[in-house]
Write an enzyme that holds these catalytic residues in place. Structure first.
Site, mmCIF file in Angstrom:
data_model
loop_
_atom_site.group_PDB
_atom_site.id
_atom_site.type_symbol
_atom_site.label_atom_id
_atom_site.label_comp_id
_atom_site.label_asym_id
_atom_site.label_seq_id
_atom_site.Cartn_x
_atom_site.Cartn_y
_atom_site.Cartn_z
ATOM 1 N N LYS A 10 35.526 -56.396 17.331
ATOM 2 C CA LYS A 10 36.142 -57.237 16.284
ATOM 3 C C LYS A 10 37.573 -56.762 16.060
ATOM 4 C CE LYS A 10 36.274 -53.994 12.802
ATOM 5 N NZ LYS A 10 37.540 -53.394 12.339
ATOM 6 N N ASP A 137 30.887 -52.317 8.050
ATOM 7 C CA ASP A 137 31.305 -53.369 8.987
ATOM 8 C C ASP A 137 30.124 -54.017 9.716
ATOM 9 O OD1 ASP A 137 33.926 -52.891 8.379
ATOM 10 O OD2 ASP A 137 34.437 -51.911 10.280
HETATM 11 O O1 C5P Z 1 30.713 -47.814 5.689
HETATM 12 P P1 C5P Z 1 31.114 -46.808 6.719
HETATM 13 O O2 C5P Z 1 30.080 -45.730 6.891
HETATM 14 O O3 C5P Z 1 31.501 -47.429 8.016
HETATM 15 O O4 C5P Z 1 32.418 -46.130 6.162
HETATM 16 C C1 C5P Z 1 32.917 -44.934 6.714
HETATM 17 C C2 C5P Z 1 33.904 -44.318 5.740
HETATM 18 O O5 C5P Z 1 35.093 -45.118 5.661
HETATM 19 C C3 C5P Z 1 33.422 -44.227 4.305
HETATM 20 O O6 C5P Z 1 32.685 -43.061 4.102
HETATM 21 C C4 C5P Z 1 34.727 -44.223 3.532
HETATM 22 O O7 C5P Z 1 35.341 -42.950 3.578
HETATM 23 C C5 C5P Z 1 35.597 -45.158 4.343
HETATM 24 N N1 C5P Z 1 35.543 -46.550 3.840
HETATM 25 C C6 C5P Z 1 36.170 -46.849 2.637
HETATM 26 N N2 C5P Z 1 36.140 -48.117 2.176
HETATM 27 C C7 C5P Z 1 35.537 -49.107 2.871
HETATM 28 C C8 C5P Z 1 34.897 -48.831 4.098
HETATM 29 C C9 C5P Z 1 34.928 -47.520 4.560
HETATM 30 O O8 C5P Z 1 36.747 -45.964 1.968
HETATM 31 N N3 C5P Z 1 35.552 -50.356 2.399
#
Ligand code: C5P
Length: 277
Positions: A10, A137
């Site tokens: 993506k 995501d």
């Molecule tokens: O949701 P995911 O595990 O992919 O996110 C990884 C990290 O990216 C989170 O722990 C956070 O630090 C950051 N993140 C964020 N805000 C988001 C998505 C991700 O701060 N909307």
């Protein structure tokens, strides 16, 4: 019982980041689009007495519990109560630490594959909700490939496909970790572009890409700023970082002749109802 599926990359056609929330995530408003650059994944259901097996053609990808496909298989077992193990062979085409969603896409693809292979008839809406437990995501991939995502990324508004565009991807060999880029993000003081307005523009064939994570990513990796300029100088109209980097997507007719970059010409690719990408 075996199944082969494509797991697409993506890009974020635009990405606005809002304030950090009490749960540690950042609010965002982003137009996501899937591409025809995709990993190929082969799934084989094993007896529940065996353990899950993961292999990947890219040796930098972990094949242990930290891989999101492993988390997806575990979650699927917990949610459905089905007893099975699975062998997952990933032929990696999507560069890692690129902001191209490869790991999240692999997880979504795994939930979809297991639902097919085990004939569990879980709705795609339900799979989307489960996906949010794996990563912000992951739910997007249960749209049809073009979606406006808000919340921490998990609130997905499926949109009709945009007119197909060719897109060049360029990524330096060095990657960026999502956590570190979000950590380095500082809220901007100037008035922000209204994402709803930019969504309307995109839908009416006037896409204007931007990414609020470029500033922290360029701070962490100053060579990215130079690379962006180099890509613009090579003839592209628009050069924008995808997600938390370190890849860029480029529109227009440029020439990339840099041996040190991963370069790939691809295009927007959406899925049909009731089939995967
Ligand atoms: O949701 P995911 O595990 O992919 O996110 C990884 C990290 O990216 C989170 O722990 C956070 O630090 C950051 N993140 C964020 N805000 C988001 C998505 C991700 O701060 N909307």
């Amino acid at each position: 019982m075996a199944l082969k599926l494509y797991s697409p990359a993506k890009i974020n056609l635009f990405l606005r980041i809002h304030a950090k929330r009490p749960d540690g995530y950042h609010g965002l408003s982003s137009l996501f689009q899937t591409l025809d650059l995709a990993d190929e994944i082969n799934y084989t259901i094993l007896s529940p007495h065996e353990s899950d097996k993961i292999s990947c053609t890219d040796s930098r990808v972990p094949t242990n519990e930290s891989n999101l496909v492993f988390k997806a298989a575990k979650l699927f077992r917990e949610k459905t109560g089905k007893k099975f193990s699975v062998c997952i062979d990933i032929n990696k085409k999507i560069p890692i630490e690129a902001g191209l969603g490869g790991g999240s896409s692999n997880a979504a693809t795994t939930l979809w594959a297991l639902n097919r292979l085990l004939e569990t008839s879980v709705s795609e809406e339900e799979l989307m909700t489960w996906g949010a437990e794996i990563g912000s995501d992951v739910p997007f991939f249960f749209s049809h490939g073009t979606a406006y995502c808000t919340g921490r990324g998990e609130i997905v508004e499926d949109l009709p496909a945009l007119s197909t565009k060719d897109v060049w991807l360029a990524k330096p060999s060095i990657g960026l970790s999502t956590v570190s880029v979000y950590k380095a993000y500082k809220p901007l003081e100037v008035e922000q572009r209204d994402p709803k307005l930019y969504l309307q523009k995109a839908i009416t064939n006037n896409l204007i890409p931007f990414n609020d994570l470029e500033i922290p990513a360029f701070e962490l990796l100053p060579m990215l700023k130079n690379l962006k300029q180099k890509l613009i100088n090579s003839g592209f109209n628009d050069v924008t970082m995808s997600g938390s980097g370190s890849s860029f997507f480029c529109f227009g007719n440029g020439q990339i002749n840099d041996q040190d970059l991963f370069v790939c010409k691809t295009k927007f690719h959406n899925r049909q109802k009731n089939s995967w990408y």
